[in-house]
Design an enzyme around this catalytic site. Structure first.
Site, mmCIF file in Angstrom:
data_model
loop_
_atom_site.group_PDB
_atom_site.id
_atom_site.type_symbol
_atom_site.label_atom_id
_atom_site.label_comp_id
_atom_site.label_asym_id
_atom_site.label_seq_id
_atom_site.Cartn_x
_atom_site.Cartn_y
_atom_site.Cartn_z
ATOM 1 N N GLU A 162 0.815 -1.201 0.000
ATOM 2 C CA GLU A 162 0.000 0.000 0.000
ATOM 3 C C GLU A 162 0.851 1.254 0.000
ATOM 4 O O GLU A 162 1.927 1.301 0.598
ATOM 5 C CB GLU A 162 -0.950 -0.013 1.201
ATOM 6 C CG GLU A 162 -1.969 -1.143 1.096
ATOM 7 C CD GLU A 162 -2.928 -1.210 2.262
ATOM 8 O OE1 GLU A 162 -2.721 -0.483 3.251
ATOM 9 O OE2 GLU A 162 -3.889 -1.992 2.187
ATOM 10 N N CYS A 178 -2.065 5.099 10.370
ATOM 11 C CA CYS A 178 -0.844 4.458 10.857
ATOM 12 C C CYS A 178 -1.152 3.122 11.517
ATOM 13 O O CYS A 178 -2.026 3.014 12.366
ATOM 14 C CB CYS A 178 -0.161 5.388 11.859
ATOM 15 S SG CYS A 178 1.417 4.777 12.437
#
Length: 384
Positions: free
Chosen positions: A93, A344
């Site tokens: 990603e 995150c």
């Protein structure tokens, strides 16, 4: 079998050498590099200032190939996430994070991750393989021109992506030989022209490679700390069993001799009842007393089976205040892109679990989370 040379795999020196093999002069490499990285050319016939004979030669021997996008999602806050196919069932990603004064791209360096931090969903996927230089810089190449097509360039012709953080999937320093050439391209004036202050590498603390990076290509450094003592960090970041905190802090001090910034950024994921107590903050002050630094506190982004919870906002503020009262610049990261799993700790590749127990074994077996009451026990008193 595809025997074409992917020119995204070549930094300036390697591209010059390749052009030499083709009987071309060094300036051709600079032309090629600008066409690829500054204009986004993916076909040689578009490179109109190259001799036709060279374009024909390149068309039969080389290619410009970045990982193909499997999906492309944009969050309600403007964060954009691409899922990229890197072959053999693996995906990584890449995330673009827009801000008022800059655009930051979060880049992956591995398919999965062997470090297996307790709070990170990528680690639960396991480790599949290192990415190539072309697969790493290809993320920036793809994203820069995708965002440029969407937004155009700035009023002063500035790039859409002004900052790159090596904070995506994987531990960059465990893929050193591919990551460094990719970062060289990020800095190269004939490619992306970013300053060393605008390229940040985040590491969980691979001490020997931190030392090597400080000599080879000292970009801005962020260290995934997440604990204030060895007992707790051994569990949260298993790599700590190989490179404990004393060694890590010494490596940080050495790195600062070469770094483009005069501080290390410590990243600290805030976990409810685990590492977020005022006593942990005070312990951190002792740990980093002789390391010029700033702290970036990261609210934990929950994922299934983590068994962990995010610290509440008041606890995070109390923790931050202890650090700030001691004069340490402390920020609390704003969660971005969590509605598309781009926040995150959420970069898990949306692919099947590819756990590699042998790889994880290099950093020690995974043990249950140490209760807060036991987290400060001497190393010899802790469970194996």
């Amino acid at each position: 079998m595809n025997n074409l040379v992917n020119l995204l795999d070549l930094d300036a020196d390697a591209l010059t050498a390749y052009c030499g093999e083709l009987g071309e002069k060094p300036f051709r490499a600079r032309q090629l590099q600008r066409w690829i990285h500054q204009f986004g050319a993916s076909h040689f016939d578009a490179m109109t200032d190259l001799a036709k004979s060279l374009r024909e030669k390149l068309a039969t021997r080389a290619e410009i190939r970045s990982p193909a996008a499997i999906s492309d999602h944009t969050s309600s806050d403007g964060t954009r996430k691409w899922l990229l196919d890197v072959g053999a069932g693996n995906a990584v990603e890449t995330v673009y994070i827009p801000e008022d004064t800059r655009g930051t791209l979060c880049v992956s360096s591995q398919a999965g991750c062997a470090v297996n931090c307790r709070f990170c969903s990528t680690g639960k996927q396991g480790f599949s393989r290192n990415l190539s230089t072309g697969e790493i810089i290809g993320q920036l190449w793809m994203a820069e021109f995708a965002m440029r097509a969407q937004l155009g360039r700035g009023p002063k012709d500035e790039r859409v992506i002004s900052n790159v953080v090596m904070m995506g999937m994987g531990e960059p320093l465990l893929n050193y030989d591919a990551v460094v050439p990719a970062m060289r391209l990020m800095l190269d004036d004939n490619a992306y022209g970013l300053s060393r202050r605008r390229v940040t590498l985040s590491t969980s603390g691979v001490v020997p490679m931190m030392d090597r990076l400080s000599k080879d290509l000292p970009v801005a450094l962020a260290v995934s700390l997440h604990a204030s003592n060895d007992a707790l960090r051994d569990v949260l970041v298993p790599l700590n069993r190989k490179y404990p905190l004393a060694e890590l802090m010494a490596a940080c001090r050495r790195y600062l001799e070469f770094a483009p910034r005069d501080f290390i950024t410590f990243e600290y994921c805030m976990l409810d009842g685990v590492n977020d107590g005022v006593e942990h903050a005070r312990e951190l002050l002792k740990l980093v007393a002789d390391v010029p630094c700033k702290f970036n506190l990261i609210p934990f982004n929950p994922f299934p089976e983590s068994g962990l919870k995010r610290s509440n906002n008041e606890q995070i503020r109390r923790f931050a205040q202890v650090l700030m009262d001691a004069g340490i610049v402390t920020t609390i990261r704003k969660t971005r892109g969590d509605d598309i799993d781009a926040a995150c700790g959420q970069l898990a590749g949306e692919v099947m679990d590819r756990t590699r127990l042998a790889e994880r074994g290099k950093f020690g077996k995974i043990t249950p989370l140490v209760p807060v009451a036991d987290a400060g026990a001497p190393r010899e008193a802790r469970p194996a």
